[in-house]
Motif scaffolding. Structure first.
Motif, PDB file in Angstrom:
ATOM      1  N   ILE A 163       0.830  -1.211   0.000  1.00  0.00           N
ATOM      2  CA  ILE A 163       0.000   0.000   0.000  1.00  0.00           C
ATOM      3  C   ILE A 163       0.859   1.253   0.000  1.00  0.00           C
ATOM      4  O   ILE A 163       0.616   2.184  -0.787  1.00  0.00           O
ATOM      5  N   ILE A 164       1.884   1.307   0.857  1.00  0.00           N
ATOM      6  CA  ILE A 164       2.702   2.515   0.898  1.00  0.00           C
ATOM      7  C   ILE A 164       3.542   2.659  -0.367  1.00  0.00           C
ATOM      8  O   ILE A 164       3.957   3.764  -0.716  1.00  0.00           O
ATOM      9  N   ARG A 165       3.768   1.549  -1.060  1.00  0.00           N
ATOM     10  CA  ARG A 165       4.519   1.620  -2.317  1.00  0.00           C
ATOM     11  C   ARG A 165       3.647   2.094  -3.463  1.00  0.00           C
ATOM     12  O   ARG A 165       4.099   2.851  -4.334  1.00  0.00           O
ATOM     13  N   ILE A 166       2.394   1.670  -3.487  1.00  0.00           N
ATOM     14  CA  ILE A 166       1.525   1.913  -4.637  1.00  0.00           C
ATOM     15  C   ILE A 166       0.594   3.104  -4.456  1.00  0.00           C
ATOM     16  O   ILE A 166       0.456   3.965  -5.339  1.00  0.00           O
ATOM     17  N   VAL A 167      -0.060   3.182  -3.302  1.00  0.00           N
ATOM     18  CA  VAL A 167      -1.209   4.069  -3.151  1.00  0.00           C
ATOM     19  C   VAL A 167      -0.883   5.564  -3.132  1.00  0.00           C
ATOM     20  O   VAL A 167      -1.538   6.334  -3.853  1.00  0.00           O
ATOM     21  N   PRO A 168       0.081   6.040  -2.334  1.00  0.00           N
ATOM     22  CA  PRO A 168       0.261   7.502  -2.253  1.00  0.00           C
ATOM     23  C   PRO A 168       0.481   8.171  -3.608  1.00  0.00           C
ATOM     24  O   PRO A 168      -0.190   9.162  -3.937  1.00  0.00           O
ATOM     25  N   LEU A 169       1.401   7.644  -4.395  1.00  0.00           N
ATOM     26  CA  LEU A 169       1.670   8.257  -5.700  1.00  0.00           C
ATOM     27  C   LEU A 169       0.474   8.125  -6.631  1.00  0.00           C
ATOM     28  O   LEU A 169       0.144   9.057  -7.376  1.00  0.00           O
ATOM     29  N   TYR A 170      -0.189   6.978  -6.582  1.00  0.00           N
ATOM     30  CA  TYR A 170      -1.341   6.771  -7.457  1.00  0.00           C
ATOM     31  C   TYR A 170      -2.472   7.731  -7.106  1.00  0.00           C
ATOM     32  O   TYR A 170      -3.157   8.249  -8.001  1.00  0.00           O
ATOM     33  N   TRP A 171      -2.687   7.965  -5.832  1.00  0.00           N
ATOM     34  CA  TRP A 171      -3.715   8.923  -5.434  1.00  0.00           C
ATOM     35  C   TRP A 171      -3.379  10.333  -5.904  1.00  0.00           C
ATOM     36  O   TRP A 171      -4.250  11.073  -6.353  1.00  0.00           O
ATOM     37  N   ILE A 172      -2.118  10.698  -5.806  1.00  0.00           N
ATOM     38  CA  ILE A 172      -1.706  12.032  -6.278  1.00  0.00           C
ATOM     39  C   ILE A 172      -1.902  12.135  -7.787  1.00  0.00           C
ATOM     40  O   ILE A 172      -2.482  13.111  -8.292  1.00  0.00           O
ATOM     41  N   ALA A 173      -1.430  11.122  -8.526  1.00  0.00           N
ATOM     42  CA  ALA A 173      -1.561  11.149  -9.983  1.00  0.00           C
ATOM     43  C   ALA A 173      -3.027  11.161 -10.404  1.00  0.00           C
ATOM     44  O   ALA A 173      -3.415  11.871 -11.352  1.00  0.00           O
ATOM     45  N   THR A 174      -3.862  10.404  -9.706  1.00  0.00           N
ATOM     46  CA  THR A 174      -5.289  10.362 -10.017  1.00  0.00           C
ATOM     47  C   THR A 174      -5.943  11.713  -9.757  1.00  0.00           C
ATOM     48  O   THR A 174      -6.733  12.207 -10.574  1.00  0.00           O
ATOM     49  N   SER A 175      -5.609  12.326  -8.633  1.00  0.00           N
ATOM     50  CA  SER A 175      -6.194  13.625  -8.285  1.00  0.00           C
ATOM     51  C   SER A 175      -5.770  14.708  -9.272  1.00  0.00           C
ATOM     52  O   SER A 175      -6.587  15.527  -9.712  1.00  0.00           O
ATOM     53  N   VAL A 176      -4.487  14.713  -9.637  1.00  0.00           N
ATOM     54  CA  VAL A 176      -3.984  15.718 -10.587  1.00  0.00           C
ATOM     55  C   VAL A 176      -4.606  15.505 -11.961  1.00  0.00           C
ATOM     56  O   VAL A 176      -5.049  16.459 -12.615  1.00  0.00           O
ATOM     57  N   THR A 177      -4.673  14.245 -12.407  1.00  0.00           N
ATOM     58  CA  THR A 177      -5.264  13.950 -13.710  1.00  0.00           C
ATOM     59  C   THR A 177      -6.735  14.341 -13.735  1.00  0.00           C
ATOM     60  O   THR A 177      -7.229  14.909 -14.729  1.00  0.00           O
ATOM     61  N   PHE A 178      -7.444  14.073 -12.651  1.00  0.00           N
ATOM     62  CA  PHE A 178      -8.854  14.439 -12.558  1.00  0.00           C
ATOM     63  C   PHE A 178      -9.021  15.958 -12.681  1.00  0.00           C
ATOM     64  O   PHE A 178      -9.884  16.443 -13.422  1.00  0.00           O
ATOM     65  N   ALA A 179      -8.184  16.705 -11.973  1.00  0.00           N
ATOM     66  CA  ALA A 179      -8.268  18.172 -12.013  1.00  0.00           C
ATOM     67  C   ALA A 179      -8.008  18.696 -13.419  1.00  0.00           C
ATOM     68  O   ALA A 179      -8.731  19.574 -13.915  1.00  0.00           O
ATOM     69  N   VAL A 180      -6.988  18.150 -14.084  1.00  0.00           N
ATOM     70  CA  VAL A 180      -6.668  18.600 -15.438  1.00  0.00           C
ATOM     71  C   VAL A 180      -7.787  18.209 -16.402  1.00  0.00           C
ATOM     72  O   VAL A 180      -8.151  18.991 -17.298  1.00  0.00           O
ATOM     73  N   ALA A 181      -8.360  17.012 -16.221  1.00  0.00           N
ATOM     74  CA  ALA A 181      -9.445  16.559 -17.095  1.00  0.00           C
ATOM     75  C   ALA A 181     -10.681  17.440 -16.956  1.00  0.00           C
ATOM     76  O   ALA A 181     -11.399  17.689 -17.928  1.00  0.00           O
ATOM     77  N   VAL A 182     -10.942  17.924 -15.744  1.00  0.00           N
ATOM     78  CA  VAL A 182     -12.083  18.815 -15.522  1.00  0.00           C
ATOM     79  C   VAL A 182     -11.826  20.183 -16.143  1.00  0.00           C
ATOM     80  O   VAL A 182     -12.712  20.783 -16.771  1.00  0.00           O
ATOM     81  N   LEU A 183     -10.583  20.663 -16.002  1.00  0.00           N
ATOM     82  CA  LEU A 183     -10.242  21.987 -16.516  1.00  0.00           C
ATOM     83  C   LEU A 183     -10.043  21.990 -18.034  1.00  0.00           C
ATOM     84  O   LEU A 183     -10.364  22.971 -18.703  1.00  0.00           O
ATOM     85  N   LYS A 184      -9.491  20.899 -18.566  1.00  0.00           N
ATOM     86  CA  LYS A 184      -9.199  20.811 -20.003  1.00  0.00           C
ATOM     87  C   LYS A 184      -9.780  19.513 -20.572  1.00  0.00           C
ATOM     88  O   LYS A 184      -9.048  18.611 -20.991  1.00  0.00           O
ATOM     89  N   PRO A 185     -11.087  19.395 -20.606  1.00  0.00           N
ATOM     90  CA  PRO A 185     -11.702  18.136 -21.052  1.00  0.00           C
ATOM     91  C   PRO A 185     -11.379  17.785 -22.503  1.00  0.00           C
ATOM     92  O   PRO A 185     -11.488  16.615 -22.882  1.00  0.00           O
ATOM     93  N   GLN A 186     -10.971  18.769 -23.315  1.00  0.00           N
ATOM     94  CA  GLN A 186     -10.663  18.488 -24.719  1.00  0.00           C
ATOM     95  C   GLN A 186      -9.474  17.539 -24.871  1.00  0.00           C
ATOM     96  O   GLN A 186      -9.318  16.884 -25.908  1.00  0.00           O
ATOM     97  N   PHE A 187      -8.627  17.461 -23.848  1.00  0.00           N
ATOM     98  CA  PHE A 187      -7.475  16.565 -23.897  1.00  0.00           C
ATOM     99  C   PHE A 187      -7.797  15.189 -23.307  1.00  0.00           C
ATOM    100  O   PHE A 187      -6.976  14.278 -23.373  1.00  0.00           O
ATOM    101  N   PHE A 188      -8.989  15.041 -22.736  1.00  0.00           N
ATOM    102  CA  PHE A 188      -9.368  13.780 -22.085  1.00  0.00           C
ATOM    103  C   PHE A 188     -10.759  13.377 -22.543  1.00  0.00           C
ATOM    104  O   PHE A 188     -11.643  13.099 -21.740  1.00  0.00           O
ATOM    105  N   PHE A 189     -10.952  13.317 -23.864  1.00  0.00           N
ATOM    106  CA  PHE A 189     -12.281  13.090 -24.418  1.00  0.00           C
ATOM    107  C   PHE A 189     -12.834  11.711 -24.065  1.00  0.00           C
ATOM    108  O   PHE A 189     -14.044  11.501 -24.092  1.00  0.00           O
ATOM    109  N   ASP A 190     -11.964  10.755 -23.734  1.00  0.00           N
ATOM    110  CA  ASP A 190     -12.433   9.406 -23.433  1.00  0.00           C
ATOM    111  C   ASP A 190     -12.360   9.080 -21.942  1.00  0.00           C
ATOM    112  O   ASP A 190     -12.459   7.922 -21.543  1.00  0.00           O
TER     113      ASP A 190
END
Length: 307
Positions: free
Chosen positions: A46-73
């Motif tokens: 969990i400490i190896r996988i989860v922290p970075l994955y949560w950060i990457a997921t949160s950042v990707t989600f924020a960018v997808a909301v702000l710039k949906p044209q780059f995340f059409f799928d």
């Protein structure tokens, strides 16, 4: 990127299958003969996988909301964000669709870790057979279960973890292969991967899983016979591989947006995207993943000293 730029590199997707076989191998060789229980094992993963994955997921989600044209799928709903964080994202076309596109593989990894953690309650020999039987039974269940999460998490690709476990068991038992035979296995694995494009009707665990098993078998037994040179740069890339994997889609999109803004011609974009994505991922490794891992390891409770 292969499809976007017509690079005809579909075989690159087999990297996931190689990774699953390697994962099974590493989980076995790093736990066999060691007093590690299910709780400690899962905490380490969990400490190896989860922290970075949560950060990457949160950042990707924020960018997808702000710039949906780059995340059409990408499904950028709050429900999918929460599901992605806990490795059960939405299902679309009988496949997992997390916010971080490649994060579906981590859902399978966590499922495998759960099964592996239970096996740690058993003696080593029984543990080997428990894992083989359970992973095999899981795949049999795939053909009996209705569509949905149960069907998805029991796909035959799970057998690639079992293949890695078997290779790890043989390796820990001291088995050896002549160097030429080991190299031959690697060559056969590569040839089968390269020749797999027309075999789209085959199950993935056969089409890419079997060559991945041969490739890893050859690599580990060839190393036992001759060793490999210790190259600092490759060792560093290995350490950074998780960051590279987790971030490469997002960083690739960001680099692509920058190249478009700069007016770089379409056919000249693939190499800058690859190098730029790698550079950003390494920065994230140095600035995010490595500090997190150091912090998490230092905060782990240590057993009291005993005479």
């Amino acid at each position: 990127m292969s499809e976007t730029y017509g690079l005809n590199f579909k075989i690159g997707a087999a990297g996931v299958d190689i990774f699953f076989v390697i994962s099974g191998f590493i989980m076995w060789v790093t736990t066999v003969g060691k007093p590690i229980g299910p709780q400690e094992f899962m905490w380490r993963r969990i400490i190896r996988i989860v922290p970075l994955y949560w950060i990457a997921t949160s950042v990707t989600f924020a960018v997808a909301v702000l710039k949906p044209q780059f995340f059409f799928d990408t499904n950028s709903s709050v429900g999918n964000l929460l599901g992605s964080l806990f490795f059960v994202p939405i299902v679309k076309d009988e496949a997992l669709q997390p916010v971080v596109e490649q994060g579906w593989t981590l859902s399978y990894e966590m499922f495998f870790y759960l099964i592996f953690s239970v096996s740690l309650l058993l003696p080593e020999f029984r543990r080997l057979w428990f894992l083989i039987v359970i992973l095999g039974a899981v795949v049999v269940a795939h053909f009996l279960l209705p569509s949905g999460y149960a069907s998805i998490f029991t796909q035959p690709i799970i057998l690639e973890f079992a293949a890695g476990i078997v290779i790890g068991h043989l390796w820990k038992q001291g088995y050896r292969l002549p160097f030429r035979v080991a190299i031959g296995l690697m060559i056969i694995g590569v040839v089968l991967l390269v020749a797999s494009d027309p075999l789209i009707h085959l199950e993935r665990a056969v089409r890419w899983g079997l060559p991945s098993m041969l490739l890893l078998s050859g690599a580990v037994f060839a190393e036992r016979e001759r060793g490999v040179p210790q190259l600092a740069f490759l060792h560093f890339l290995g350490d950074a591989s998780y960051s590279i994997y987790v971030w490469h889609v997002l960083t690739g999109i960001l680099v692509t947006a920058l190249l478009l803004r700069l007016g770089v011609p379409h056919d000249m974009q693939p190499m800058p995207i690859a190098l730029g994505s790698l550079a950003f991922a390494i920065v994230f490794y140095l600035g995010i993943e490595r500090p997190i891992q150091r912090k998490m390891r230092s905060s782990r409770p240590r057993p009291a000293y005993r005479n």
